[in-house]
Each structure stands twice: as C-alpha cells, then as structure tokens.
Design an enzyme around this catalytic site. Sequence first.
Site, mmCIF file in Angstrom:
data_model
loop_
_atom_site.group_PDB
_atom_site.id
_atom_site.type_symbol
_atom_site.label_atom_id
_atom_site.label_comp_id
_atom_site.label_asym_id
_atom_site.label_seq_id
_atom_site.Cartn_x
_atom_site.Cartn_y
_atom_site.Cartn_z
ATOM 1 C CG HIS A 11 -2.020 -0.942 1.144
ATOM 2 N ND1 HIS A 11 -2.705 -1.170 -0.018
ATOM 3 C CD2 HIS A 11 -2.573 -1.746 2.065
ATOM 4 C CE1 HIS A 11 -3.627 -2.059 0.205
ATOM 5 N NE2 HIS A 11 -3.570 -2.437 1.458
ATOM 6 C CD GLU A 69 -2.990 -18.446 -20.852
ATOM 7 O OE1 GLU A 69 -2.194 -17.666 -20.320
ATOM 8 O OE2 GLU A 69 -4.157 -18.583 -20.433
ATOM 9 C CG ASP A 121 0.631 -18.852 -18.178
ATOM 10 O OD1 ASP A 121 1.418 -19.280 -17.313
ATOM 11 O OD2 ASP A 121 -0.456 -18.318 -17.908
#
Length: 587
Positions: free
Chosen positions: A198, A442, A466
Amino acid sequence: MAAPIKPETIVPGISASQGIAYGQIFVFIQSDVEVPNYQVDADKRVGEIGRFEKALLATRQQITKIKNEVEKNLGAEEAMIFDAHLLVLEDQALIGETIREFEKTGRNIETCFNQISSRYIQAFAEIDDEYLRERAGDIRDVAQRVLQNLLGQAENSLSRLADKRIVVATDISPSDSASIDRGQALALVTDSGSRTSHAVIVARSMKVPAVVGVRDLTTRVKNGDWAIVDGYDGIVILNPSEATLFRYGKIQEQKKSFESRLLQANDQPAVTLDGVKVSLLANIERVDELAMVKDYKAQGIGLYRTEYLFLNSARIPSEQEQFIAYSTVVKALAPLPVIIRTLDLGGDKPMVGHPNLFPKEDNPFMGFRAIRFCLVHTDIFKDQLRAILLASAYGKVQLMYPMISGAEELAKANAVLAECKAELKARGQAFDEELEVGAMIEIPSAAVTVDLLAQQCAFFSIGTNDLIQYLLAIDRVNDRIAHLYEPTHPAVIRTLKQIVAEAHRHKVPVSVCGEMAGDPIFAPLLLGLGIDGLSMSPAWLPSVKYLVRAMTMVDAKALAAKALTMASPKEIYAMCDAFYRERVKLE
Ligand code: PEP
Ligand code: MG
C-alpha cells in the site's frame, strides 16, 4: 578537525515508484503499542465490553477521517485502501472471538484483542500469496489503532515532518503514509515490502519516488544523513559524491523531459509515422484501476483478470456480486470494448481457504488451473458466465477463456456458455446475443492448433507470460532460472509468427496481453510480426504509445523479419533495444 567524509554507498532495493530525489533522511520508527495484561473484576466486565465498543467506534471515526482526506487529496482509488481497514473493524470473527476470549478468561480486553488479532495477522502473513500476505498489514494497522484508542494513546503519525525529508522506515502502513504531509516527503524507502504494498500505491499517487525491500536500511542510517533515492533503478545512494550528484542531476533532467514528452503523446492517437493505427488496450485486475485506464486513454480493456475478485474474498462471489463488478467496468468503458477473461484460478493463484477446491499440487502451473477447474466446477463457472452475459447488456463485452489447450476443450466451454444463454432467456434477462468469444493462446498445444480453434472463436489473445514458460519449460516464478526466461528466444518468435499466420488465414484477429505487450522494447517486434493489438498494465500505455508514434510499421516489419533469421536470444534482444533507443532518443 573536520568531520570525516562518509563513503558513498549504493544500497539495492526494488523500484516501486519512479523518480529521483536527493535530500536528508528522516528515520521513521514504528513501535508496537505496549499492552498491559491484567484480570478484570467480575463486576467490571460489562464496562470492559463497552470500552471495547467505544475504541472500535473511535477507530472507525479516525479511519473515515483519513479516508475522506485521502479521497480529497489523492482520489477515490487510493482511498479504497481504507475501505479494507473499515472492513477489518466489521469483521465479526475478529470482534466476536475477542469478546468470547474475554468472557472465557476475564483478562483485560486489550490483551484479548491483541491475542486474537495477532493470530489473524500471523495466519495472513503465512499465506503463500503476496496480495493476501499484505492484508496482514491492514489488520496490523487497524489493530494498533484500536489498541492506541483503548489505552488512550496519541496517534502515531508522520504528519510532523518539519522539513522536506526522505522517509526511511521498516514499513509504512497505509494510515502512516496517508498522514504524511504531502509537500514534505521527498521519497519513501522501506526495508520490507514489495511493488504491490500500500505504501507504494500511495507513493505513486503522491508522485514521489519509492524504493522498497532495502533490507536493513533503517539500522544503517540516521536522521540527517544525505541520500539519493533512485526510483527508476530501485537503489538508494547514501552520502553521494559530487560526481554522483552531477550525474544524477543530468539523469533527472533527461527523465523529466522524456516524461513530459510521454504525457504529450498520451493525448495523441496511436498511429505509426507511416499511418498505421495500432490498438492499445489495458489489462486490469480490479475495478479500482478504471481511473488509470481512462487517464492513459486506453482504447478498451484487453484483459480483465476476474480471478482477483475471488482471490480476495473469503467465499465464492455470487452471480449478482460478479455482475456488479463486471457491469461497473463495462458501463465505465462503454462504448469501448472490455474483454472479460473467465476464471484463471489455480497455478500461482489458488483461492486460499478452500483446500477442497484447490488441493495442494506438486506442479501447480501444469495442474488443476483455469478452464480445467471451471469445466469440473461447472456451478462456479456458470455463475460467472451468466454474470458476464448479464453485464454484456450494458456495453461491448467480449468473453475470453484462459489456458485453452485444444479444440475439444473450447467446444466444452462454449457448450456451457450456450446452456447459460438458454437459462437467461428462460429467466427473461437480457444479454448481448452477438457477444464475441475468444481464446487465450498460452499453451503450446493451442499455438499449434490455432486453425482448429479459429473455427470456434472470434478472436485470440496471446498470453506470452504462460506461453513462454511452457514453450521454454521455464517456471515463470522461479528466480533461479529467471535468466533463462527469454521472450526473444527464436522458439517464441517463430511460434508467435505461426499463430498470427494461422489466425489471419482464418480471418481471426490476434492480440497479445502478456507482459511483453507492455514493454516498449518488444512492442515493435510484436507489431512487426503482425499482432493486431497490444494489451498492457495501464501505466505502460504512454511509453508504448510514444514509441508507436515514433516508428514506422515498415521498420517494425523489417525488425521482425530480421529477428526470424537470428539464433541468439541476446542478439535479438540487443537489436530490439537498439530499435527502441534510436527512436526514443533519451537525451
Ligand atoms: C499470460 O499468461 O500472458 C497472461 C496474460 O495471463 P496471466 O499472466 O494472468 O497468466
Ligand atoms: Mg496466463
């Protein structure tokens, strides 16, 4: 005698927010609240629970106040961090267990709350998923506030920075970073953290440089030390020499002028110098990324990774909950297209807390993932398909399946989709009857059967992340072999070429939505290979658009043709890098 000059030291970290800062360090030390431990008399027990409720209420008010300030200063997107904090306060398990622990033991409420919240923090911190691990930070942040309120202590705040300083801390919680006086922090540096923490999100929105993961920096520096924070290369230079300062002054000037050129390109169309229009789309994971998609003028969303809706949820989101998320995105983009990808859970993205759905696997990337999971858990799949179909009534939706390995699998997925359409018709609910369906390419088996797949879908999107890992047999998250993960391997380039040739022979458009698409060094190669569109993280859109506007398609085609004749991944990379540098001229 003059004080000895301290030697210049370069400390490596992870680049988290771009930019360069030079100044003096302020070391921010957070200390955990000390919790007293005592027995509460039986006649005071009702009052003890009342004290807890009051502290929860005060904490809620403080967080809401910070949230409103952040929303005003930074925008709604950054303020959403604090919604997660407010949810922690509403967590019935956390609150209820604390009260049960108190009723059982009679120890003071601070002790009970500290014990239960620590257990939660530890459970989250041990989860093997970066995003969820970081939620431990949310609970810690809120728990510290609740304890401070119970003990009547003042807020731990960074708002007292008197002068402009580089803030160095072990970690910076969202409320700490939100309370930093905007003009006073030159940069943020943390010992821990990752690109998705954050503090980083806030640093980026404050447009100050940030470097995270700098290990033990807080123990090596003290207040007033001088440093350069290089948010481009992810390094901190302690006690920089005159020569380094001079060099950085020049780099800073160059980067500033390049960034202003990038921003000018942002408002221009994505057209090459020889007049070819290029489709540049955005990848998103969450609804709150929409603002960036708009700021960077994406021509649509090329990949909406819907699994993130599931990953951060304790239970499977319902059809209605999913519909709300999808239709929000679709309405915000209309009439631009949104490619919603069906669930790609499993692999490196298992849903935690559901071991029955995602049992541990030895080889998760080749395991029970994405469409394989959906075709077994058709109840979950159908809820999602219906939600996507319902959202399609509100704009231009395209639906895409991940990890398709062959024509039979695609046919099965399409059959489930047909059932969902029939169900919605029976319910009398509207959806886009012309909704286009596409497949990700992929897996190598899909890449070599593009002609078969083309008969059952309207578009393809190549998932190079991928595809490269399966083609080269390189686990994409294993850092020991990361150097072998080479997008410019001839096998990758030849496969891309074949996919494009087959897809186009069947008049099916094909884009790329893996990380390669958002890298300005690879974008010309992909376009030169005939790829029709590039989809990337919104933050990369300006750089890629700038390059598109600085090159010709004729040159990109020549680059790709040359790459197809070469054998060395490193040499192909060097050629692409030179192509990029010649056009971008970084001086
Ligand atoms: C990819 O594989 O290239 C892709 C875009 O999908 P993900 O990164 O979500 O697996
Ligand atoms: Mg993928």
